[in-house]
Write a protein that holds these residues in place. Structure first.
Motif, PDB file in Angstrom:
ATOM      1  N   ALA A 118       0.847  -1.190   0.000  1.00 39.22           N
ATOM      2  CA  ALA A 118       0.000   0.000   0.000  1.00 39.22           C
ATOM      3  C   ALA A 118       0.885   1.243   0.000  1.00 39.22           C
ATOM      4  O   ALA A 118       1.733   1.394   0.885  1.00 39.22           O
ATOM      5  N   PRO A 119       0.724   2.136  -0.961  1.00 40.16           N
ATOM      6  CA  PRO A 119       1.585   3.330  -1.039  1.00 40.16           C
ATOM      7  C   PRO A 119       1.259   4.339   0.048  1.00 40.16           C
ATOM      8  O   PRO A 119       0.205   4.276   0.696  1.00 40.16           O
ATOM      9  N   VAL A 120       2.194   5.274   0.242  1.00 38.48           N
ATOM     10  CA  VAL A 120       1.993   6.339   1.227  1.00 38.48           C
ATOM     11  C   VAL A 120       2.038   7.690   0.540  1.00 38.48           C
ATOM     12  O   VAL A 120       2.507   7.818  -0.591  1.00 38.48           O
ATOM     13  N   THR A 121       1.560   8.694   1.238  1.00 34.37           N
ATOM     14  CA  THR A 121       1.567  10.055   0.718  1.00 34.37           C
ATOM     15  C   THR A 121       2.977  10.640   0.813  1.00 34.37           C
ATOM     16  O   THR A 121       3.880  10.039   1.390  1.00 34.37           O
ATOM     17  N   LYS A 122       3.147  11.830   0.286  1.00 36.29           N
ATOM     18  CA  LYS A 122       4.452  12.485   0.319  1.00 36.29           C
ATOM     19  C   LYS A 122       4.864  12.876   1.731  1.00 36.29           C
ATOM     20  O   LYS A 122       6.032  13.201   1.974  1.00 36.29           O
ATOM     21  N   THR A 123       3.908  12.851   2.665  1.00 36.80           N
ATOM     22  CA  THR A 123       4.230  13.172   4.052  1.00 36.80           C
ATOM     23  C   THR A 123       4.356  11.927   4.924  1.00 36.80           C
ATOM     24  O   THR A 123       4.586  12.046   6.134  1.00 36.80           O
ATOM     25  N   GLY A 124       4.196  10.724   4.335  1.00 35.63           N
ATOM     26  CA  GLY A 124       4.493   9.503   5.065  1.00 35.63           C
ATOM     27  C   GLY A 124       3.328   8.786   5.707  1.00 35.63           C
ATOM     28  O   GLY A 124       3.519   8.003   6.644  1.00 35.63           O
ATOM     29  N   PHE A 125       2.113   9.005   5.183  1.00 35.07           N
ATOM     30  CA  PHE A 125       0.936   8.340   5.729  1.00 35.07           C
ATOM     31  C   PHE A 125       0.318   7.416   4.680  1.00 35.07           C
ATOM     32  O   PHE A 125       0.300   7.750   3.484  1.00 35.07           O
ATOM     33  N   VAL A 126      -0.195   6.283   5.124  1.00 35.13           N
ATOM     34  CA  VAL A 126      -0.825   5.353   4.196  1.00 35.13           C
ATOM     35  C   VAL A 126      -1.957   6.054   3.450  1.00 35.13           C
ATOM     36  O   VAL A 126      -2.810   6.719   4.051  1.00 35.13           O
ATOM     37  N   ASP A 127      -1.952   5.911   2.140  1.00 36.98           N
ATOM     38  CA  ASP A 127      -2.986   6.505   1.288  1.00 36.98           C
ATOM     39  C   ASP A 127      -4.245   5.654   1.410  1.00 36.98           C
ATOM     40  O   ASP A 127      -4.293   4.527   0.913  1.00 36.98           O
ATOM     41  N   MET A 128      -5.260   6.185   2.087  1.00 31.61           N
ATOM     42  CA  MET A 128      -6.454   5.390   2.389  1.00 31.61           C
ATOM     43  C   MET A 128      -7.208   4.971   1.128  1.00 31.61           C
ATOM     44  O   MET A 128      -7.707   3.847   1.041  1.00 31.61           O
ATOM     45  N   GLU A 129      -7.321   5.855   0.150  1.00 28.35           N
ATOM     46  CA  GLU A 129      -8.039   5.508  -1.072  1.00 28.35           C
ATOM     47  C   GLU A 129      -7.349   4.371  -1.812  1.00 28.35           C
ATOM     48  O   GLU A 129      -7.999   3.426  -2.287  1.00 28.35           O
ATOM     49  N   LYS A 130      -6.033   4.444  -1.879  1.00 25.67           N
ATOM     50  CA  LYS A 130      -5.298   3.402  -2.588  1.00 25.67           C
ATOM     51  C   LYS A 130      -5.295   2.091  -1.804  1.00 25.67           C
ATOM     52  O   LYS A 130      -5.339   0.997  -2.396  1.00 25.67           O
ATOM     53  N   LEU A 131      -5.264   2.192  -0.481  1.00 19.37           N
ATOM     54  CA  LEU A 131      -5.375   0.975   0.329  1.00 19.37           C
ATOM     55  C   LEU A 131      -6.719   0.300   0.085  1.00 19.37           C
ATOM     56  O   LEU A 131      -6.784  -0.922  -0.124  1.00 19.37           O
ATOM     57  N   ALA A 132      -7.778   1.085   0.071  1.00 15.07           N
ATOM     58  CA  ALA A 132      -9.114   0.524  -0.159  1.00 15.07           C
ATOM     59  C   ALA A 132      -9.209  -0.145  -1.523  1.00 15.07           C
ATOM     60  O   ALA A 132      -9.852  -1.190  -1.678  1.00 15.07           O
ATOM     61  N   SER A 133      -8.545   0.441  -2.507  1.00 18.16           N
ATOM     62  CA  SER A 133      -8.605  -0.112  -3.865  1.00 18.16           C
ATOM     63  C   SER A 133      -7.866  -1.441  -3.991  1.00 18.16           C
ATOM     64  O   SER A 133      -8.103  -2.204  -4.929  1.00 18.16           O
ATOM     65  N   LEU A 134      -6.955  -1.718  -3.053  1.00 18.82           N
ATOM     66  CA  LEU A 134      -6.181  -2.965  -3.102  1.00 18.82           C
ATOM     67  C   LEU A 134      -6.926  -4.147  -2.489  1.00 18.82           C
ATOM     68  O   LEU A 134      -6.561  -5.302  -2.726  1.00 18.82           O
ATOM     69  N   LEU A 135      -7.953  -3.873  -1.688  1.00 18.38           N
ATOM     70  CA  LEU A 135      -8.690  -4.954  -1.030  1.00 18.38           C
ATOM     71  C   LEU A 135      -9.399  -5.836  -2.048  1.00 18.38           C
ATOM     72  O   LEU A 135      -9.994  -5.342  -3.015  1.00 18.38           O
ATOM     73  N   ARG A 136      -9.322  -7.150  -1.827  1.00 19.60           N
ATOM     74  CA  ARG A 136      -9.934  -8.121  -2.732  1.00 19.60           C
ATOM     75  C   ARG A 136     -10.715  -9.147  -1.924  1.00 19.60           C
ATOM     76  O   ARG A 136     -10.531  -9.268  -0.708  1.00 19.60           O
ATOM     77  N   PRO A 137     -11.594  -9.900  -2.582  1.00 16.87           N
ATOM     78  CA  PRO A 137     -12.333 -10.950  -1.862  1.00 16.87           C
ATOM     79  C   PRO A 137     -11.420 -11.998  -1.226  1.00 16.87           C
ATOM     80  O   PRO A 137     -11.788 -12.614  -0.227  1.00 16.87           O
ATOM     81  N   ASP A 138     -10.223 -12.190  -1.798  1.00 15.23           N
ATOM     82  CA  ASP A 138      -9.306 -13.202  -1.255  1.00 15.23           C
ATOM     83  C   ASP A 138      -8.221 -12.605  -0.360  1.00 15.23           C
ATOM     84  O   ASP A 138      -7.254 -13.292  -0.010  1.00 15.23           O
ATOM     85  N   THR A 139      -8.387 -11.334   0.042  1.00 16.08           N
ATOM     86  CA  THR A 139      -7.435 -10.732   0.985  1.00 16.08           C
ATOM     87  C   THR A 139      -7.641 -11.347   2.361  1.00 16.08           C
ATOM     88  O   THR A 139      -8.756 -11.370   2.879  1.00 16.08           O
ATOM     89  N   ILE A 140      -6.552 -11.825   2.967  1.00 21.11           N
ATOM     90  CA  ILE A 140      -6.666 -12.472   4.274  1.00 21.11           C
ATOM     91  C   ILE A 140      -5.930 -11.718   5.384  1.00 21.11           C
ATOM     92  O   ILE A 140      -6.186 -11.969   6.566  1.00 21.11           O
ATOM     93  N   LEU A 141      -5.039 -10.802   5.024  1.00 18.53           N
ATOM     94  CA  LEU A 141      -4.240 -10.114   6.038  1.00 18.53           C
ATOM     95  C   LEU A 141      -3.856  -8.722   5.559  1.00 18.53           C
ATOM     96  O   LEU A 141      -3.402  -8.555   4.424  1.00 18.53           O
ATOM     97  N   VAL A 142      -4.039  -7.750   6.447  1.00 19.07           N
ATOM     98  CA  VAL A 142      -3.546  -6.385   6.238  1.00 19.07           C
ATOM     99  C   VAL A 142      -2.666  -6.048   7.429  1.00 19.07           C
ATOM    100  O   VAL A 142      -3.072  -6.208   8.585  1.00 19.07           O
ATOM    101  N   SER A 143      -1.431  -5.612   7.147  1.00 18.27           N
ATOM    102  CA  SER A 143      -0.487  -5.264   8.212  1.00 18.27           C
ATOM    103  C   SER A 143      -0.006  -3.835   8.023  1.00 18.27           C
ATOM    104  O   SER A 143       0.647  -3.529   7.023  1.00 18.27           O
ATOM    105  N   ILE A 144      -0.341  -2.966   8.984  1.00 18.19           N
ATOM    106  CA  ILE A 144       0.040  -1.554   8.936  1.00 18.19           C
ATOM    107  C   ILE A 144       0.597  -1.166  10.301  1.00 18.19           C
ATOM    108  O   ILE A 144      -0.033  -1.402  11.335  1.00 18.19           O
ATOM    109  N   MET A 145       1.763  -0.571  10.327  1.00 19.00           N
ATOM    110  CA  MET A 145       2.379  -0.178  11.598  1.00 19.00           C
ATOM    111  C   MET A 145       1.610   0.973  12.245  1.00 19.00           C
ATOM    112  O   MET A 145       0.994   1.798  11.555  1.00 19.00           O
ATOM    113  N   ALA A 146       1.658   1.029  13.573  1.00 22.57           N
ATOM    114  CA  ALA A 146       0.982   2.110  14.287  1.00 22.57           C
ATOM    115  C   ALA A 146       1.679   3.439  14.034  1.00 22.57           C
ATOM    116  O   ALA A 146       1.032   4.466  13.810  1.00 22.57           O
TER     117      ALA A 146
END
Length: 380
Positions: A118-146
């Protein structure tokens, strides 16, 4: 000596070391043994587990001890992947994860799993729209650091929790190694988080001890098989002294949390504002939505390792972003993911403060910085 490298490791609190020494010397029995010494060790083990669970607002059955953050990340990534492979083989991690997560994901890719970063913005935060677009019916795990270990950006865990709220087949893992003691627990241990990783030496405990949170009912393949320890999830004789010390460290850190936050933020703000006044300094960490203890910056045309050693000559210890990969001489991976030019990324150094630091040390750091800055004028 001024130690500003607390994101790499922290000094063991004297009280914590006393707990370790007392348990190690007086209660050396194996907690799996049936005799009295074993029973004593077992009671200390479970009392420590309960203290950690209570401080996190979780159940004792949801805390499993490990050797630290790298082991915990590896266990969750691989253990969840293989446990849930019958539901799908797609995994998402952010592009700025710690190598313990990212390299585990790449290893899983070699085992037939599909990995998306999942890509991040120029300021270092996960891009929520792009993260959402990566989700699939066969996605079993999402790992994002706090919170990012290189620049301190606090990731949108609450928003991601909402995104995954209606997707129960996806396990949500949070690497909370940098967050504990620096962020409110509710900001990264939401009800939607299924697994989280912690490391004792990041909050003044001894090295070689950590733990994972695994939500009740969420399955994970065993890390080690054999003796049946840790509810048959991690079979090896527990480091009782280290675990007791870690429970003590966590209590001390949580007791200092409110006052510590104010102190850290005040010190960081002063350093940030002073460095921002220099024309050839780039600051990669900001104040809002960033950890209060991490500040990453670079001096134009001066490689990070040169800056680190220049400060070391004055007995001031900082680092070139991630301690785990600094000796490789590579530019900060987080900055590259943010779109920072490699030449600029190679200038990055990280200050990571602790509640034990004070304003006198901040003033001394800034005095030495001015000297180093002036010495590098020809290079700049």
């Amino acid at each position: 000596m001024i130690y500003f490298d607390n994101a790499a490791t922290t000094q063991v609190y004297p009280e914590v070391l006393r707990t370790y020494t007392e348990v190690a010397t007086k209660v050396w029995g194996n907690p799996s043994s049936l005799h009295n010494l074993g029973s004593q060790a077992s009671r200390i083990l479970e009392a420590s587990r309960k203290q950690i669970a209570d401080l996190l607002g979780k159940k004792t059955t949801e805390i499993f001890f490990t050797s630290g953050g790298t082991e915990g990340d590896n266990w969750v990534m691989k253990g969840v992947a293989f446990e849930r492979a019958h539901l799908g083989r797609h995994i998402i991690v952010s592009s700025i994860e710690h190598p313990a997560v990212k390299e585990s994901a790449l290893w899983l890719q070699s085992q037939g799993f599909e990995i998306d970063l999942a890509p991040v913005t120029k300021t270092g935060f996960v891009d929520m729209e792009k993260l959402a677009s990566l989700l699939r019916p066969d996605t079993i795990l999402v790992s994002i650091m706090a919170a990012n270990n290189e620049i301190g950006s606090i990731q949108p865990i609450r928003e991601i929790s909402q995104l995954l709220a209606d997707r129960p087949t996806i396990s949500f893992h949070v690497d909370a190694v940098q967050a504990l003691g620096k962020m409110p627990i509710a900001d990264y241990l939401t009800e939607r988080v299924d697994f989280a990783t912690f490391s004792g030496h990041k909050f003044h405990s001894v090295r070689g001890v950590g733990f994972i949170y695994a939500k009740e009912g969420k399955k994970i393949s065993p890390l080690l098989t054999g003796g049946g320890q840790e509810s048959d999830k991690r079979s090896t004789t527990e480091n009782v002294a280290g675990i007791a010390a870690t429970a003590k460290a966590l209590r001390l850190v949580m007791d200092k949390f409110d006052a510590g936050q104010k102190q850290l933020l005040a010190m960081k703000q002063i350093i940030h504002d002073e460095l921002a006044s220099y024309p050839d300094v780039t600051i990669f960490s900001q104040i809002e939505d960033f950890l209060p203890n991490i500040l990453t910056f670079g001096i134009k045309n001066v490689r990070g390792e040169v800056t680190v050693h220049a400060f070391e000559n004055h007995q001031i210890y900082i680092s070139t972003t991630s301690a785990c990969s600094s000796k490789a001489g590579k530019p900060a991976g987080t900055l590259i993911s943010m779109g920072v030019h490699p030449k600029l990324a190679q200038t990055a150094v990280r200050i990571s403060l602790d509640e034990d630091n004070d304003m006198g040390q901040v003033e001394q750091f800034l005095t030495i910085f001015k000297q180093i800055y002036n010495q590098t004028q020809k290079v700049r």
